[in-house]
Design an enzyme around this catalytic site. Sequence first.
Site, PDB file in Angstrom:
ATOM      1  N   PHE A   1       0.811  -1.221   0.000  1.00 50.15           N
ATOM      2  CA  PHE A   1       0.000   0.000   0.000  1.00 50.15           C
ATOM      3  C   PHE A   1       0.849   1.278   0.000  1.00 50.15           C
ATOM      4  O   PHE A   1       0.469   2.289  -0.548  1.00 50.15           O
ATOM      5  CB  PHE A   1      -0.821   0.068   1.298  1.00 50.15           C
ATOM      6  CG  PHE A   1      -2.020  -0.817   1.360  1.00 50.15           C
ATOM      7  CD1 PHE A   1      -3.018  -0.738   0.402  1.00 50.15           C
ATOM      8  CD2 PHE A   1      -2.206  -1.694   2.425  1.00 50.15           C
ATOM      9  CE1 PHE A   1      -4.159  -1.523   0.494  1.00 50.15           C
ATOM     10  CE2 PHE A   1      -3.332  -2.486   2.522  1.00 50.15           C
ATOM     11  CZ  PHE A   1      -4.314  -2.399   1.558  1.00 50.15           C
TER      12      PHE A   1
ATOM     13  N   SER B   1      -2.233  -6.242  -6.980  1.00 49.58           N
ATOM     14  CA  SER B   1      -2.217  -5.061  -6.105  1.00 49.58           C
ATOM     15  C   SER B   1      -2.693  -5.475  -4.731  1.00 49.58           C
ATOM     16  O   SER B   1      -3.261  -6.546  -4.556  1.00 49.58           O
ATOM     17  CB  SER B   1      -3.163  -3.991  -6.653  1.00 49.58           C
ATOM     18  OG  SER B   1      -4.512  -4.356  -6.397  1.00 49.58           O
ATOM     19  N   ASP B   2      -2.516  -4.627  -3.737  1.00 52.75           N
ATOM     20  CA  ASP B   2      -3.212  -4.866  -2.480  1.00 52.75           C
ATOM     21  C   ASP B   2      -4.640  -4.343  -2.651  1.00 52.75           C
ATOM     22  O   ASP B   2      -4.963  -3.674  -3.638  1.00 52.75           O
ATOM     23  CB  ASP B   2      -2.475  -4.216  -1.297  1.00 52.75           C
ATOM     24  CG  ASP B   2      -2.845  -4.924   0.004  1.00 52.75           C
ATOM     25  OD1 ASP B   2      -3.903  -5.587   0.048  1.00 52.75           O
ATOM     26  OD2 ASP B   2      -2.091  -4.830   0.980  1.00 52.75           O
ATOM     27  N   ALA B   3      -5.495  -4.671  -1.680  1.00 48.10           N
ATOM     28  CA  ALA B   3      -6.922  -4.378  -1.831  1.00 48.10           C
ATOM     29  C   ALA B   3      -7.166  -2.885  -2.072  1.00 48.10           C
ATOM     30  O   ALA B   3      -6.757  -2.054  -1.257  1.00 48.10           O
ATOM     31  CB  ALA B   3      -7.667  -4.842  -0.583  1.00 48.10           C
TER      32      ALA B   3
ATOM     33  N   ALA C   1      -5.823  -0.800  -3.866  1.00 46.18           N
ATOM     34  CA  ALA C   1      -4.645   0.068  -3.866  1.00 46.18           C
ATOM     35  C   ALA C   1      -4.525   0.922  -5.126  1.00 46.18           C
ATOM     36  O   ALA C   1      -3.978   2.017  -5.071  1.00 46.18           O
ATOM     37  CB  ALA C   1      -3.379  -0.759  -3.670  1.00 46.18           C
TER      38      ALA C   1
END
Length: 746
Positions: A259, A290-292, A294
């Site tokens: 993030f 990606s992260d959630a 992001a």
Amino acid sequence: MTARLTEEQRDRVEKLLSSMTLEEKIGQMNQESVSIVGGFDVPFEQLIEMMTDGRLSKEEFQTIMSTAKTDYHEDAIRKGLVGSLMVQDPEKCNELQRIAVEETRLGIPLIFGLDVIHGFRSVYPIAIAEAGSFDPELMEETASMAARESRACGVAWHFAPMLDIARDARWGRVSEGPGEDPCLASAFARAKVRGLQNDHSSTDHYVAACLKHFVGYGAVESGKDYNTVSMANHVLFNNYLEPFRAAVEEGAETVMASFNDLNGVPSTVNPWLLRTIMKKHFGLPGFIVSDANAIKECVAHGIAEDEADAGRQAAEAGLDMDMGTEIYLHNLKKLVEEGKISMSVVDDACRRILEVKMWLGLFDHPYTREGEIGKYETLPEEHVDLALRSAEESAVLLKNEGDILPIAGDAKISLVGNLADDKEQIIGAWAMSWKEKDCVTIREGMEKEFPKLRYFPCGGPEGEINEADAEEACAYGDVIVAVLGETVAMSGEASSRADITLPGDQRQLLEKLLASGKPVVLVLMNGRPLALGWEAEHVPAILEGWHLGIQMGNAIAHILSGRKNPEGRLSSSFPAVTGQCPIYYNHPNTGRPASNFKFTSRYLDAPFQALYPFGFGLSYTTYTLRDLKVEDKGNVLGISAKVKNTGKCSGRATVQFYMQDVTASLVRPIRELKGFAKAELAPGEEKTVFCSLEKKRMGFWNNQGEYRLEDGLFRIYAGQDSTTEMMQEIRLSFDGIEKEPDYPVI
Ligand code: BGC
């Protein structure tokens, strides 16, 4: 070495790719989670907020959730617009997979991913604890069991291992990772990748690892989650990148971008990190997710003007899959058509995703087989045994004044603390698939071991202390065992704390118990190093129990009764007071090392050192070390030491080997772990333990990304923790030694 994919599998991927439309390719780059779509009047985020600030109780929240309608994105799957989903119900996975395989034009299977951080149905110790076992075989076994259990539920992709080096215990996510040291973290990383990925005896036995969070997330400023990260290149290369490099070398398939921004660029859109370092330099075979949410957050970061711009930057940077925002889904096509993104970017991302699916065998075995579903409903004995062994090996004895521990089986014990009898609290952050029936609380474990035990809840990290309970506890036992610490929700994501002493009124409770004059044993349950200055001074015995998973109760009971001799070590330094954070043993030398002279690197109101240093942990026996030998064997240093059990019971010693580069062209750490060995020893027994240190691993990367192996004086240490003093000096020349690759600095 066998190739990752056969010729035929590669051909299949290429044929598929050439027959896909642009929309279908972008569909593969889209990951969805199960969306909650109504059944209540406020947005989901607001519900979470209401629960956090207390407007909604946990029970009310759960009731709302159980009646809420969910969207599994069936229509989008049918159109080939979804490549991956987060689902953990095997029947549901099969149902959705059937849509993907039978109803889409090309029949490309979905990949189901989930946060399986420290176990699936069987939950093992949180990572910060398990790393402290210093036992890579154990780490591999727990990963391998988790892979089998999750695959039986359709989940073929773990968002694990989490490899963030973390040195500031205020950060809640220290619980999820292997601690502060790059050498231990790299051993952990390799073991986890082997355990998750390597058993190809059946497609039911392995999953794809996803290394996260790439990179630097563990160094968020002031330990506050999602915060900014600034660090010099040499710190990044020598510490934070190391476990990732090791894991990719071990064959890890996928990576998750972090993030945070790193020196001003969010990882999500950082081509140097994603494309140059991870894909080109390390050679990641699979894809980066990606992260959630992001990608969307790049707008909030102020790095992208709008969602389309964020999507363009992310795709160009080498981020292959979008977790949760649908930004790729809604923008990439237009961006390609307008020539703002080259088709090769989409092709590369899609190829990587298809190859991972191929490697997982999903094209030939897309479904969870009938016989597999529910296979682990009743946990097999070997899974329970492993949960017990991992918990027993990960608890750390921090103090045992007057040998209070172990406690005799017939002792009258007052067991105190709400945490001692709450199944949810032994599990730790990020465990989702556990069942209450498998959990053994400390109370349950201890009742079997100590028939004269009585339980007095008294209170815990939250709420008030029950004075009457505490008085009764003081009156009853010959020994008081207080189980205190943090709730599960106090560590993990979005759970940073500015004060890491025992939360709530637990200190007052301890004071009350100690005032009874009875011996008090403090058993800690927590997800981060705590500032235990006061407790270390006043409480005679302290056992760090972390969150040890489903068998925590039995493990703690076995240690307290002496049936198991504790052997766990700290993978992270414990400060005496919060203000010492960040604190880590492998700190760079300063020109003024702390001393009693005022003008040195120190605080006026805190000790110079960690309260309990990295690598520390006591046992019911004692070990002594002697005869440290360092031999120059060409490409390696052969290091050995003798370790003897000088106490009265058998145990497993952990010998740690450290190095110090005495003079270099960059300031180097005071000490760096370079290897470790465990030795099982009967009383009086002595063994020689070895560490073979490759000379090429004795160098460091500088800020320009060059790997430096500099001739000169080195100190080699052997000891039982990072403050040890047994040392040999050796002068080395690295002539003719092949070095580690340089970093591509741009
Ligand atoms: C976390 C990740 C996790 C992802 C998916 C994010 O909020 O940062 O670690 O894998 O959610 O659940």
